[in-house]
Design a protein around this motif. Structure first.
Motif: not given
Ligand SMILES: [Fe+2]
Ligand SMILES: [Fe+2]
Length: 289
Positions: A73, A75, A79-81, A83-84, A116, A119
């Motif tokens: 992933i 993070a 790629l953060r809060e 995004d997943l 993450v 998510d």
């Protein structure tokens, strides 16, 4: 067993690290996160790769068991809060029996794991969500903090440990191995002491390159990540990443499945390789009437 698994850590030169960091900082300032999300993390922009794995005759009770694998992933910058969200929805739509994560949760800092967690905690699996660490996750040796925080949200890191996620009488054994480059210990023998002859062992190993050493006693399959499917699959650039044996290879009849992963490192870019969810379905051999 432990000594022949270990691999030397792959350390980049100071110059290369500086170039990576500069490229990441510049890309982040130019909107790299939004760019990556819109091109790779929206519905329809990532793949669900289904892999059928044949069971030996004595494990036919596991026919139909589904395992979703997520990996890499990373993070952090790109790629953060939130995004997943689409990935979590897609996994839940598959209604898996098990979900496993094969390492590289973060990019540079243990605190990135918190970006993450919400998510990932939304993901549902009938028999649980298990994970192993990848080489990035050992930064500053805070991986135990990550494991403790994720445990509270129902995600269990296996650190040279095994479980029977379907119950004590089930032949399905999940063994999680520490990263072959960064682990302080790779002693997996204690985790294997209670293996039965008729068990089907699924090994989670972030790095696929040590799989040959792992495979000799494995009776089931190995799930790995680490490679990002080369991330930028172009001449010269593809050689910057880890060398790997392919999406799926069979070693002495044992499948080794390597995920392309979800995130990226260095630049918010994938070329000729999309993020993916791997869906493994265990299938019993057909019996002729
Ligand atoms: Fe990775
Ligand atoms: Fe990795």
């Amino acid at each position: 067993m432990s000594s022949n698994l270990r691999q030397p850590p792959r350390r980049h030169s100071t110059l290369r690290l500086f170039v990576f960091k500069a490229a990441e900082t510049l890309a982040r300032m130019l909107g790299g996160r939004a760019f990556y999300r819109s091109l790779n993390l929206r519905p329809g922009r990532f793949d669900v790769r289904e892999e059928l794995v044949a069971l030996p005759p004595h494990c036919s009770a596991l026919d139909g068991v589904s395992i979703v694998q997520l990996s890499d992933i990373h993070a952090g910058a790109f790629l953060r809060e939130g995004d997943l969200g689409a990935i979590a929805d897609a996994v839940n739509d598959l209604e898996p029996d098990l979900v496993v994560f094969t390492g590289d949760l973060i990019s540079r800092n243990a605190d990135e794991s918190l970006l993450v967690i919400e998510d990932l905690a939304r993901i549902r699996a009938r028999f649980g969500f298990y994970a192993v660490f990848g080489n990035h996750d050992y930064r500053h040796r805070r991986e135990s903090e990550i494991a403790a925080t994720y445990e509270l949200r129902g995600i269990h890191f296996l650190r040279n440990e095994s479980v029977r996620p379907l119950g004590p009488d089930s032949p399905l054994v999940l063994l999680g191995v520490e990263d072959l480059e960064e682990a302080k210990s790779l002693d997996i023998q204690p985790a294997r002491e209670e293996l039965r002859d008729c068990d089907f062992e699924v090994v989670l190993s972030h790095n696929p390159s040590g799989a040959r050493a792992l495979l000799s006693p494995v009776t089931g399959l190995v799930l790995s990540g680490h490679t990002h499917g080369r991330q930028i699959d172009l001449p010269v650039l593809r050689d910057l990443g880890p060398h790997h044996p392919g999406d799926r290879v069979d070693v002495d009849g044992v499948p080794l499945i390597t995920s392309h992963g979800i995130g990226v490192i260095g630049v918010p870019l994938r070329v000729r390789v999309r993020p993916e969810i791997v869906l493994v379905r265990l299938t019993a051999p057909k019996v002729d009437a």
